[in-house]
Design an enzyme around this catalytic site. Structure first.
Site, mmCIF file in Angstrom:
data_model
loop_
_atom_site.group_PDB
_atom_site.id
_atom_site.type_symbol
_atom_site.label_atom_id
_atom_site.label_comp_id
_atom_site.label_asym_id
_atom_site.label_seq_id
_atom_site.Cartn_x
_atom_site.Cartn_y
_atom_site.Cartn_z
ATOM 1 N N SER B 142 0.693 -1.709 0.046
ATOM 2 C CA SER B 142 -0.643 0.120 0.387
ATOM 3 C C SER B 142 0.693 0.985 0.010
ATOM 4 O O SER B 142 1.916 1.624 0.581
ATOM 5 C CB SER B 142 -1.416 0.131 0.722
ATOM 6 N N TYR B 155 -1.052 0.329 10.324
ATOM 7 C CA TYR B 155 -1.636 -0.393 9.340
ATOM 8 C C TYR B 155 -0.099 0.315 8.279
ATOM 9 O O TYR B 155 0.226 -0.966 7.639
ATOM 10 C CB TYR B 155 -2.210 -0.155 8.832
#
Lengths: 441, 227
Positions: B142, B155
């Site tokens: 990501s 995250y």
């Protein structure tokens, strides 16, 4: 809170919209419902897919379960769209048995509205092809319904506007087709009686529909183009024609609300006259039309509902029993043309009876109109409703935003049985939409 | 059927996620056979039926795999039915940043799901695939791993770890027939982001991510960004 409305963008209501990812979650959400209804792609026109308190988005139930190429039986979750079904199975030589005027609808929505297509007089409604369905109910149970299993609940659910529970999954048969093309033949009807006679002609085509020029007056009142269609056999295509053409992308959008005044008496009359003349020229010579242009002409224009401006529009569809059809339809057309209330989409079709307790079709002629919302138009629709009710006809709930309880009661003789089944199954109050509130369903 | 004629096989780790589902469908469209994995076998079975119904004549298989059960990875890879041509790791968990700041168990779960599990599994897969003559490993990481943001750094840090692991793996196998690609989507409209207010024009769909992934079969790349 989410702004919710039907495709007509009238009425608009703000309320909570809950999403579910699978059938177990949908059943769980249904067990917590206190005045809610499921919503698919929001293509019913009025207030049918807006919950009284809460609305459950069923579009997450979009998995297919199985397909049998021998029988054509397709089993899907209820949020699968008709567009996906056609995109998946038409290239394999199968087509849905019944399609409404848009492919952006879910299977659950098609069952709840018991939609019909241009072949209803031959092949019945979508509900007539459902072999079984599974329903989640507010008492926490999941129930399978079919013509042989819980038949009363099945008949109440077909056309039951989502008010008997949340439809989780269903199975129905696709039919084999040789191509994705329709052979279309156009016939000209110079007035309403010619149109009705042509539509009633027995032994006619699989698909038949009439586009009617609502603004024509006098001797031309009700002049129409009757469009007949058959699935074209593979050998009717030229070598250059793709046997199973992919549908258009629907990318030609209407980006903003067009000003309401753009649709005035003159522009609609000009459009209708042009369309009629073009049809007259095309008449009798059959033409090959790709499936999407034939069945879903408006799907090519995203958000076409915005051409009616920010106030939205109401679609009105009634059916008049055969005996009174011609007289009442002339009266309706007289009133529309006298006030210059043209509609881009006025469609006349023959219907046959349907099997759901609250299904719309009955033996007779159906007329569908759409009109931008305004006070005087709503009063015109009330006049039309009175004519329909007086003739023993009815108004289609999936398109309705404004009929009265009296009109509903007059038109749907099985309504008491429907309410009884809702009460017996304990969901008369827990499954509730703005439509069921308005009409006391 | 000889090896040259047999369809190629894609292994989608995390096949019940929206992106995993789209990638599995895209490989079936290429004519590959596909194996999907997941933790909840009922959910995996649902995807299997959906893929098999939509794709005529498709070969789809399922395998159980929990990305937190790292001890099961060797057995999982040994039990694969044959050569894997491409393995795509789509597993991920956004978690709740605020909760992760005070709840160590939750933070640990986010770290393990996004970094430890995918890194260890790609290690095991790389060894097996290199032995079988190479292939492609695709890790869905990501842009959140590019720098720490106040709103999602637990995250993001885990994704940064996975990104670094993938680039190390790529370098280690650079001289072999095993390729490693890192995919960095920005915002993707999925169940994971359903509650977020996403920037419409800058938001990808799972199908767009899938198209970019299968395009790697024709045009290899080390790192790709999807929006």
């Amino acid at each position: 809170m989410t702004d919710l409305s039907g495709w007509g963008r009238y009425p608009r209501v703000s309320g909570p919209l809950g999403h579910v990812a699978d059938m177990a979650a949908a059943a769980e959400a249904t067990s917590r419902m206190r005045g809610g209804v499921a919503r698919g792609l929001g293509r019913s026109y009025g207030d049918a897919a807006i919950g009284r308190e809460t609305t459950l988005a069923a579009t997450g139930l979009d998995r297919m379960r199985s397909f049998d190429p021998v029988t054509g039986l397709l089993h899907v979750e209820a949020g699968v769209s008709l567009a996906e079904i056609i995109a998946t199975f038409l290239p394999r030589g199968y087509f849905p048995p019944v399609v409404p005027g848009t492919r952006f609808v879910t299977v659950g929505g098609m069952i709840a509205s018991d939609v019909h297509g241009k072949n209803q007089h031959n092949d019945g409604t979508f509900g007539d092809h459902v072999e079984w369905l599974a329903l989640a109910r507010p008492d926490g149970t999941r129930l399978r319904c079919s013509p042989g299993e819980n038949p009363d609940l099945f008949r109440a659910t077909i056309g039951g506007m989502g008010l008997t529970g949340v439809i989780l999954e269903a199975a129905f048969r696709l039919k084999p087709v040789e191509s994705g093309w329709i052979r279309q033949t156009t016939h000209v009807a110079r007035n309403l009686s010619e149109a009705i006679a042509l539509l009633r002609k027995t032994g006619g085509a699989t698909y038949t529909v009439a586009w009617i020029d609502v603004l024509a007056r006098g001797a031309a009142l009700g002049r129409s183009l009757i469009l007949e269609g058959e699935h074209a056999p593979a050998d009717a295509l030229s070598p250059r024609q793709d046997r199973f053409p992919a549908g258009g992308s629907g990318r030609l959008g209407v980006p903003i609300d067009m000003p309401g005044w753009l649709l005035n008496k003159r522009s609609v009359a000009a459009f209708n006259a042009l369309y009629y003349r073009r049809g007259v020229r095309a008449a009798r010579a059959p033409a090959l039309v790709p499936w999407d242009a034939y069945f879903f002409p408006l799907d090519g224009i995203l958000n076409w509902n915005r051409i009616y401006g920010a106030r939205g529009f109401v679609q009105h569809q009634c059916v008049i029993p055969d005996a009174a059809a011609e007289a009442v339809l002339s009266d309706i057309l007289d009133r529309l043309s006298a006030r210059g209330e043209g509609s881009f989409l006025a469609v006349l079709k023959r219907l046959a009876p349907a099997s759901g307790l609250m299904s719309f079709p009955m033996e007779g002629m159906t007329l569908a109109l759409d009109l931008p919302v305004s006070e005087h138009r709503l009063s015109l629709l009330a006049e039309i409703d009175a004519l329909v009710a007086g003739a023993g006809g009815r108004i289609y709930l999936a398109k309705d935003a404004c009929q009265s309880r009296e009109t509903l009661h007059a038109g749907y003789p099985d309504i008491d049985r429907f309410r009884e089944i809702r009460r017996e199954t304990g969901n008369a109050t827990r499954m509730a939409s703005k439509l069921s509130e308005r009409l006391g369903l | 059927m000889t090896g040259a004629d047999a369809p190629k096989r894609a292994l989608v780790i995390g096949g019940t996620s929206d992106i995993g589902r789209a990638i599995a469908a895209a490989y079936l469209d290429l004519g590959w056979s596909v194996t999907i994995t997941g933790r909840d076998m009922e959910a995996v079975e649902r995807e299997l039926r959906d893929l098999a119904t939509r794709h005529d004549g498709a070969t789809v298989e399922t395998r159980h795999l929990d990305i937190l059960e790292t001890a099961s990875f060797d057995g999982f890879v040994d039990g694969l039915p044959g050569r894997v041509d491409t393995a795509i790791c789509v597993v991920g968990m956004l978690g709740d940043q605020e909760r992760a700041q005070t709840d160590a168990d939750h933070a640990t779960q986010v770290m393990r799901t996004n970094y430890e599990g995918p890194a260890l599994l790609s290690e095991t897969l790389a060894a097996r695939m290199a032995e079988d003559g190479g292939g492609l490993i695709v890790g869905i990481s990501s842009v959140a791993g590019d720098r720490g943001r106040a709103t999602n750094y637990v995250y993001g840090a885990a994704k940064a770890g996975f990104t670094a692991h993938l680039s190390g793996l790529r370098n280690r196998f650079a001289a072999t027939a095993l390729r490693v690609t890192t995919v960095k989507p920005g915002f993707v409209r999925t169940r994971m982001t359903a509650d977020m207010d996403l920037p419409g024009p800058l938001t990808a769909t799972p199908a767009e991510v899938a198209r970019r992934v299968v395009a790697l079969e024709r045009r290899p790349a080390d790192v790709i960004h999807v929006l």
